[in-house]
Design a protein around this motif. Structure first.
Motif, PDB file in Angstrom:
ATOM      1  N   CYS A  25      40.908  11.772  10.714  1.00  0.00           N
ATOM      2  CA  CYS A  25      39.570  11.715  11.312  1.00  0.00           C
ATOM      3  C   CYS A  25      39.606  11.153  12.727  1.00  0.00           C
ATOM      4  CB  CYS A  25      38.654  10.853  10.455  1.00  0.00           C
ATOM      5  SG  CYS A  25      38.489  11.447   8.777  1.00  0.00           S
ATOM      6  N   THR A  26      40.722  10.577  13.140  1.00  0.00           N
ATOM      7  CA  THR A  26      40.797   9.949  14.449  1.00  0.00           C
ATOM      8  C   THR A  26      41.334  10.894  15.514  1.00  0.00           C
ATOM      9  OG1 THR A  26      43.015   9.103  13.988  1.00  0.00           O
ATOM     10  CG2 THR A  26      41.141   7.678  13.432  1.00  0.00           C
ATOM     11  N   GLY A  27      41.810  12.072  15.137  1.00  0.00           N
ATOM     12  CA  GLY A  27      42.327  13.027  16.098  1.00  0.00           C
ATOM     13  C   GLY A  27      43.772  12.779  16.488  1.00  0.00           C
ATOM     14  N   GLU A  28      44.463  11.910  15.779  1.00  0.00           N
ATOM     15  CA  GLU A  28      45.870  11.655  16.096  1.00  0.00           C
ATOM     16  C   GLU A  28      46.728  12.812  15.623  1.00  0.00           C
ATOM     17  OE1 GLU A  28      47.094   7.999  14.395  1.00  0.00           O
ATOM     18  OE2 GLU A  28      45.533   6.836  15.374  1.00  0.00           O
ATOM     19  N   GLU A  29      47.844  13.010  16.321  1.00  0.00           N
ATOM     20  CA  GLU A  29      48.777  14.049  15.913  1.00  0.00           C
ATOM     21  C   GLU A  29      49.517  13.613  14.656  1.00  0.00           C
ATOM     22  OE1 GLU A  29      51.452  15.304  18.943  1.00  0.00           O
ATOM     23  OE2 GLU A  29      49.893  15.403  20.457  1.00  0.00           O
ATOM     24  N   PRO A  30      49.884  14.552  13.794  1.00  0.00           N
ATOM     25  CA  PRO A  30      50.648  14.167  12.611  1.00  0.00           C
ATOM     26  C   PRO A  30      52.055  13.718  12.997  1.00  0.00           C
ATOM     27  CG  PRO A  30      50.411  16.546  12.707  1.00  0.00           C
ATOM     28  CD  PRO A  30      49.569  15.973  13.811  1.00  0.00           C
ATOM     29  N   VAL A  31      52.669  13.006  12.117  1.00  0.00           N
ATOM     30  CA  VAL A  31      54.015  12.491  12.349  1.00  0.00           C
ATOM     31  C   VAL A  31      55.000  13.660  12.368  1.00  0.00           C
ATOM     32  CG1 VAL A  31      55.800  10.981  11.409  1.00  0.00           C
ATOM     33  CG2 VAL A  31      53.404  10.355  11.195  1.00  0.00           C
ATOM     34  N   PRO A  32      55.926  13.709  13.344  1.00  0.00           N
ATOM     35  CA  PRO A  32      56.893  14.810  13.379  1.00  0.00           C
ATOM     36  C   PRO A  32      57.866  14.714  12.205  1.00  0.00           C
ATOM     37  CG  PRO A  32      57.426  13.185  15.056  1.00  0.00           C
ATOM     38  CD  PRO A  32      56.111  12.784  14.466  1.00  0.00           C
ATOM     39  N   PRO A  33      58.399  15.840  11.770  1.00  0.00           N
ATOM     40  CA  PRO A  33      59.342  15.804  10.647  1.00  0.00           C
ATOM     41  C   PRO A  33      60.659  15.129  11.050  1.00  0.00           C
ATOM     42  CG  PRO A  33      59.245  18.003  11.575  1.00  0.00           C
ATOM     43  CD  PRO A  33      58.184  17.193  12.264  1.00  0.00           C
ATOM     44  N   LEU A  34      61.358  14.622  10.064  1.00  0.00           N
ATOM     45  CA  LEU A  34      62.644  13.972  10.313  1.00  0.00           C
ATOM     46  C   LEU A  34      63.718  15.006  10.596  1.00  0.00           C
ATOM     47  CD1 LEU A  34      62.603  11.309   7.476  1.00  0.00           C
ATOM     48  CD2 LEU A  34      62.143  10.947   9.886  1.00  0.00           C
ATOM     49  N   ARG A  35      64.677  14.619  11.415  1.00  0.00           N
ATOM     50  CA  ARG A  35      65.807  15.502  11.691  1.00  0.00           C
ATOM     51  C   ARG A  35      66.736  15.520  10.488  1.00  0.00           C
ATOM     52  NH1 ARG A  35      68.014  12.812  17.041  1.00  0.00           N
ATOM     53  NH2 ARG A  35      68.126  11.203  15.491  1.00  0.00           N
ATOM     54  N   PRO A  36      67.439  16.622  10.260  1.00  0.00           N
ATOM     55  CA  PRO A  36      68.390  16.645   9.138  1.00  0.00           C
ATOM     56  C   PRO A  36      69.574  15.722   9.425  1.00  0.00           C
ATOM     57  CG  PRO A  36      68.526  18.686  10.393  1.00  0.00           C
ATOM     58  CD  PRO A  36      67.378  17.904  10.951  1.00  0.00           C
ATOM     59  N   LEU A  37      70.117  15.164   8.382  1.00  0.00           N
ATOM     60  CA  LEU A  37      71.274  14.283   8.527  1.00  0.00           C
ATOM     61  C   LEU A  37      72.519  15.097   8.853  1.00  0.00           C
ATOM     62  CD1 LEU A  37      70.714  11.911   5.485  1.00  0.00           C
ATOM     63  CD2 LEU A  37      70.339  11.394   7.885  1.00  0.00           C
ATOM     64  N   PRO A  38      73.435  14.539   9.634  1.00  0.00           N
ATOM     65  CA  PRO A  38      74.662  15.275   9.952  1.00  0.00           C
ATOM     66  C   PRO A  38      75.569  15.355   8.725  1.00  0.00           C
ATOM     67  CG  PRO A  38      74.774  13.061  10.860  1.00  0.00           C
ATOM     68  CD  PRO A  38      73.403  13.234  10.304  1.00  0.00           C
ATOM     69  N   ASN A  39      76.383  16.412   8.687  1.00  0.00           N
ATOM     70  CA  ASN A  39      77.355  16.568   7.608  1.00  0.00           C
ATOM     71  C   ASN A  39      78.630  15.827   8.009  1.00  0.00           C
ATOM     72  OD1 ASN A  39      75.650  18.189   6.124  1.00  0.00           O
ATOM     73  ND2 ASN A  39      76.321  20.043   7.165  1.00  0.00           N
ATOM     74  N   LEU A  40      78.940  14.787   7.289  1.00  0.00           N
ATOM     75  CA  LEU A  40      80.109  13.974   7.595  1.00  0.00           C
ATOM     76  C   LEU A  40      81.225  14.268   6.608  1.00  0.00           C
ATOM     77  CD1 LEU A  40      78.296  10.590   8.217  1.00  0.00           C
ATOM     78  CD2 LEU A  40      79.043  12.231   9.918  1.00  0.00           C
TER      79      LEU A  40
END
Length: 49
Positions: A25-40
């Protein structure tokens, strides 16, 4: 008197939940998605006696 305090506390609780519910309701942008973890590669472990 106790009933008045309980109702006031309930109203404050509902008001705080309504104000901080989701931010949509405040007009804020949603939180961006997390980056995938690297394959170690697994680390080879040798146990010496």
């Amino acid at each position: 008197m106790k009933l008045l305090k309980i109702l006031a506390l309930g109203a404050i609780a509902l008001g705080s939940v309504a104000l901080t519910s989701c931010g949509c309701c405040t007009g804020e942008e949603p939180v961006p998605p997390l980056r995938p973890l690297p394959n170690l590669d697994p680390i080879p472990v040798t146990y010496a006696k």
